[in-house]
Scaffold this active site. Sequence first.
Site, PDB file in Angstrom:
ATOM      1  N   CYS A   1       7.554   2.252  -9.498  1.00 16.50           N
ATOM      2  CA  CYS A   1       7.279   1.835  -8.115  1.00 16.50           C
ATOM      3  C   CYS A   1       8.461   1.085  -7.526  1.00 16.50           C
ATOM      4  O   CYS A   1       8.943   1.400  -6.433  1.00 16.50           O
ATOM      5  CB  CYS A   1       6.028   0.951  -8.066  1.00 16.50           C
TER       6      CYS A   1
ATOM      7  N   HIS B   1       1.168  -1.909  -2.854  1.00 23.48           N
ATOM      8  CA  HIS B   1       0.431  -1.767  -4.107  1.00 23.48           C
ATOM      9  C   HIS B   1      -1.058  -1.967  -3.864  1.00 23.48           C
ATOM     10  O   HIS B   1      -1.457  -2.863  -3.109  1.00 23.48           O
ATOM     11  CB  HIS B   1       0.915  -2.798  -5.132  1.00 23.48           C
TER      12      HIS B   1
ATOM     13  N   GLU C   1       4.724  -5.236  -0.293  1.00 24.69           N
ATOM     14  CA  GLU C   1       5.916  -5.629  -1.046  1.00 24.69           C
ATOM     15  C   GLU C   1       7.088  -5.891  -0.101  1.00 24.69           C
ATOM     16  O   GLU C   1       7.542  -5.003   0.607  1.00 24.69           O
ATOM     17  CB  GLU C   1       6.287  -4.550  -2.054  1.00 24.69           C
TER      18      GLU C   1
END
Length: 206
Positions: free
Chosen positions: A145, A168, A82
């Site tokens: 998250c 993730h 991410e």
Amino acid sequence: MNNKKILLTGFEPFLGEPINPSQILLENIKRDLTFNDQVHTLLLPVSFAKAPRLVAAAMAMQTYDVVLMLGQAGGRKNICLERVGLNWNETERPDEDGSTPVRGSISPEAPAALFTAAPVEQWMQLLKEHQIPVEISLSAGGYVCNNVYFKTLQVLGSSPGTVACFIHVPYLPEQAEGKAERPASMELETMLKAVKTILRSILEGP
């Protein structure tokens, strides 16, 4: 390996799932003696209120070079690095405390998004060299998250020597088997190889 310190976090199961692959990965790394005391693990509740506070508390007690956060993203097929923590909560699903945040900014006075300083392109190439399905993602979602990622990046604004990245991972095969639509999944061995590869890259790097 050098003297770098890494904080590795994962989450407890949530939304009725009996397991969370990020927790299982955390437990495997914790048992791996090759990382000695350089990788500290922290299991987080799926809680908008508690999870960010626990990460911030751990960072206040110890200086880390890297904060690496793991989480489950059901439906995704690749390891997702991410790049961005969004300053936004948006979900209709309550957390494990039964709390559903109001849709809107996490921190109204902060930027709309915060970007990781972690070398995600380098990590992606490294995982590809190991034949691990991987991509760089521009959205960590609107649930816990992303919330804990954004708040951690906020904390790091005053700690320029530390970088953070959220990763993730997909469902495990046994999770996908119990669902009618059979979403994408990944073997634990592949996920673990990805996490260990990144950890070693950090610890063996400059």
